[in-house]
Design a protein around this motif. Structure first.
Motif, PDB file in Angstrom:
ATOM      1  N   PHE A   1      -2.259  10.032 -12.277  1.00  0.00           N
ATOM      2  CA  PHE A   1      -2.127  10.689 -13.575  1.00  0.00           C
ATOM      3  C   PHE A   1      -1.047  11.771 -13.532  1.00  0.00           C
ATOM      4  N   CYS A   2      -1.080  12.594 -12.493  1.00  0.00           N
ATOM      5  CA  CYS A   2      -0.081  13.657 -12.377  1.00  0.00           C
ATOM      6  C   CYS A   2       1.301  13.102 -12.061  1.00  0.00           C
ATOM      7  N   PHE A   3       1.373  11.988 -11.363  1.00  0.00           N
ATOM      8  CA  PHE A   3       2.661  11.338 -11.079  1.00  0.00           C
ATOM      9  C   PHE A   3       3.349  10.950 -12.380  1.00  0.00           C
ATOM     10  N   PHE A   4       2.581  10.414 -13.320  1.00  0.00           N
ATOM     11  CA  PHE A   4       3.171  10.010 -14.588  1.00  0.00           C
ATOM     12  C   PHE A   4       3.267  11.168 -15.581  1.00  0.00           C
ATOM     13  N   LYS A   5       2.365  12.119 -15.516  1.00  0.00           N
ATOM     14  CA  LYS A   5       2.392  13.256 -16.444  1.00  0.00           C
ATOM     15  C   LYS A   5       3.619  14.133 -16.209  1.00  0.00           C
ATOM     16  N   TYR A   6       3.905  14.427 -14.941  1.00  0.00           N
ATOM     17  CA  TYR A   6       5.044  15.274 -14.603  1.00  0.00           C
ATOM     18  C   TYR A   6       6.334  14.485 -14.407  1.00  0.00           C
ATOM     19  N   LYS A   7       6.303  13.183 -14.678  1.00  0.00           N
ATOM     20  CA  LYS A   7       7.464  12.290 -14.611  1.00  0.00           C
ATOM     21  C   LYS A   7       8.147  12.349 -13.241  1.00  0.00           C
ATOM     22  N   LEU A   8       7.342  12.252 -12.201  1.00  0.00           N
ATOM     23  CA  LEU A   8       7.886  12.282 -10.844  1.00  0.00           C
ATOM     24  C   LEU A   8       8.594  10.984 -10.488  1.00  0.00           C
ATOM     25  N   TYR A   9       8.371   9.932 -11.254  1.00  0.00           N
ATOM     26  CA  TYR A   9       9.067   8.678 -11.016  1.00  0.00           C
ATOM     27  C   TYR A   9      10.566   8.833 -11.243  1.00  0.00           C
ATOM     28  N   GLN A  10      10.969   9.819 -12.043  1.00  0.00           N
ATOM     29  CA  GLN A  10      12.389  10.060 -12.249  1.00  0.00           C
ATOM     30  C   GLN A  10      13.046  10.598 -10.982  1.00  0.00           C
ATOM     31  N   ASP A  11      12.312  11.384 -10.196  1.00  0.00           N
ATOM     32  CA  ASP A  11      12.842  11.851  -8.917  1.00  0.00           C
ATOM     33  C   ASP A  11      13.090  10.685  -7.969  1.00  0.00           C
ATOM     34  N   LEU A  12      12.152   9.751  -7.929  1.00  0.00           N
ATOM     35  CA  LEU A  12      12.329   8.575  -7.077  1.00  0.00           C
ATOM     36  C   LEU A  12      13.484   7.709  -7.562  1.00  0.00           C
TER      37      LEU A  12
ATOM     38  N   LYS B   1       7.170  17.464  -1.895  1.00  0.00           N
ATOM     39  CA  LYS B   1       6.008  17.062  -2.690  1.00  0.00           C
ATOM     40  C   LYS B   1       5.073  16.178  -1.875  1.00  0.00           C
ATOM     41  N   ILE B   2       5.634  15.289  -1.072  1.00  0.00           N
ATOM     42  CA  ILE B   2       4.806  14.417  -0.246  1.00  0.00           C
ATOM     43  C   ILE B   2       4.068  15.233   0.810  1.00  0.00           C
ATOM     44  N   PHE B   3       4.763  16.163   1.451  1.00  0.00           N
ATOM     45  CA  PHE B   3       4.127  17.012   2.463  1.00  0.00           C
ATOM     46  C   PHE B   3       3.028  17.865   1.839  1.00  0.00           C
TER      47      PHE B   3
ATOM     48  N   PRO C   1     -11.544   9.075  -7.796  1.00  0.00           N
ATOM     49  CA  PRO C   1     -10.990  10.164  -8.618  1.00  0.00           C
ATOM     50  C   PRO C   1      -9.745  10.814  -8.001  1.00  0.00           C
ATOM     51  N   THR C   2      -9.682  10.830  -6.684  1.00  0.00           N
ATOM     52  CA  THR C   2      -8.505  11.392  -6.020  1.00  0.00           C
ATOM     53  C   THR C   2      -7.280  10.552  -6.331  1.00  0.00           C
ATOM     54  N   VAL C   3      -7.405   9.252  -6.233  1.00  0.00           N
ATOM     55  CA  VAL C   3      -6.285   8.353  -6.515  1.00  0.00           C
ATOM     56  C   VAL C   3      -5.911   8.411  -7.991  1.00  0.00           C
ATOM     57  N   LEU C   4      -6.893   8.405  -8.853  1.00  0.00           N
ATOM     58  CA  LEU C   4      -6.609   8.431 -10.288  1.00  0.00           C
ATOM     59  C   LEU C   4      -5.938   9.735 -10.717  1.00  0.00           C
ATOM     60  N   MET C   5      -6.386  10.857 -10.153  1.00  0.00           N
ATOM     61  CA  MET C   5      -5.770  12.136 -10.503  1.00  0.00           C
ATOM     62  C   MET C   5      -4.330  12.210  -9.981  1.00  0.00           C
ATOM     63  N   GLY C   6      -4.109  11.679  -8.798  1.00  0.00           N
ATOM     64  CA  GLY C   6      -2.749  11.660  -8.253  1.00  0.00           C
ATOM     65  C   GLY C   6      -1.814  10.807  -9.090  1.00  0.00           C
TER      66      GLY C   6
ATOM     67  N   SER D   1       0.824  -1.206   0.000  1.00  0.00           N
ATOM     68  CA  SER D   1       0.000   0.000   0.000  1.00  0.00           C
ATOM     69  C   SER D   1       0.860   1.259   0.000  1.00  0.00           C
ATOM     70  N   SER D   2       2.009   1.229   0.660  1.00  0.00           N
ATOM     71  CA  SER D   2       2.872   2.417   0.634  1.00  0.00           C
ATOM     72  C   SER D   2       3.474   2.632  -0.751  1.00  0.00           C
ATOM     73  N   VAL D   3       3.730   1.556  -1.474  1.00  0.00           N
ATOM     74  CA  VAL D   3       4.221   1.683  -2.851  1.00  0.00           C
ATOM     75  C   VAL D   3       3.156   2.320  -3.724  1.00  0.00           C
ATOM     76  N   PHE D   4       1.908   2.109  -3.415  1.00  0.00           N
ATOM     77  CA  PHE D   4       0.805   2.676  -4.186  1.00  0.00           C
ATOM     78  C   PHE D   4       0.444   4.087  -3.715  1.00  0.00           C
ATOM     79  N   ILE D   5       0.534   4.351  -2.418  1.00  0.00           N
ATOM     80  CA  ILE D   5       0.097   5.632  -1.855  1.00  0.00           C
ATOM     81  C   ILE D   5       1.110   6.747  -2.105  1.00  0.00           C
ATOM     82  N   ILE D   6       2.387   6.460  -2.034  1.00  0.00           N
ATOM     83  CA  ILE D   6       3.405   7.510  -2.192  1.00  0.00           C
ATOM     84  C   ILE D   6       3.339   8.177  -3.560  1.00  0.00           C
ATOM     85  N   PRO D   7       3.198   7.451  -4.676  1.00  0.00           N
ATOM     86  CA  PRO D   7       3.044   8.150  -5.961  1.00  0.00           C
ATOM     87  C   PRO D   7       1.795   9.021  -6.044  1.00  0.00           C
ATOM     88  N   VAL D   8       0.698   8.560  -5.442  1.00  0.00           N
ATOM     89  CA  VAL D   8      -0.531   9.361  -5.455  1.00  0.00           C
ATOM     90  C   VAL D   8      -0.315  10.663  -4.701  1.00  0.00           C
TER      91      VAL D   8
END
Length: 91
Positions: A71-82, A36-38, A64-69, A7-14
């Motif tokens: 979506f923005c995680f992948f749109k702004y390429k925040l996975y590169q920061d991780l 960003k997390i704060f 919708p809250t999870v889906l929007m989070g 669940s933390s792997v799923f919640i942190i990107p959102v």
């Protein structure tokens, strides 16, 4: 324990996605991943508190809250920061 890890792997990107939304709207509170997390926790808690005053929080609000989070995680390429963060700590 495994469910908490998954669940933390799923919640942190959102939360990071919502943090990026918050940064684009009101500016950066803090820098980096923790900022960003704060910011994400702050905006979701304020949004859900306002919504909960008028309507119950249920699947129609949470999905919708999870889906929007995400979506923005992948749109702004925040996975590169991780990825950069994990690369710095290992090497």
């Amino acid at each position: 324990m495994i469910l908490i890890l998954l669940s933390s792997v799923f919640i942190i990107p959102v939360i990071m996605g919502w943090g990026k939304i918050m940064e684009t709207v009101s500016g950066s509170l803090f820098g980096g991943i923790s900022g960003k997390i704060f910011s994400g926790i702050l905006i979701i808690s304020l949004l859900w508190t306002t919504i909960a005053f008028f309507a119950p929080l249920n699947m129609y609000i949470e999905a919708p809250t999870v889906l929007m989070g995400l979506f923005c995680f992948f749109k702004y390429k925040l996975y590169q920061d991780l990825y950069r963060f994990s690369k710095k700590t290992v090497c």
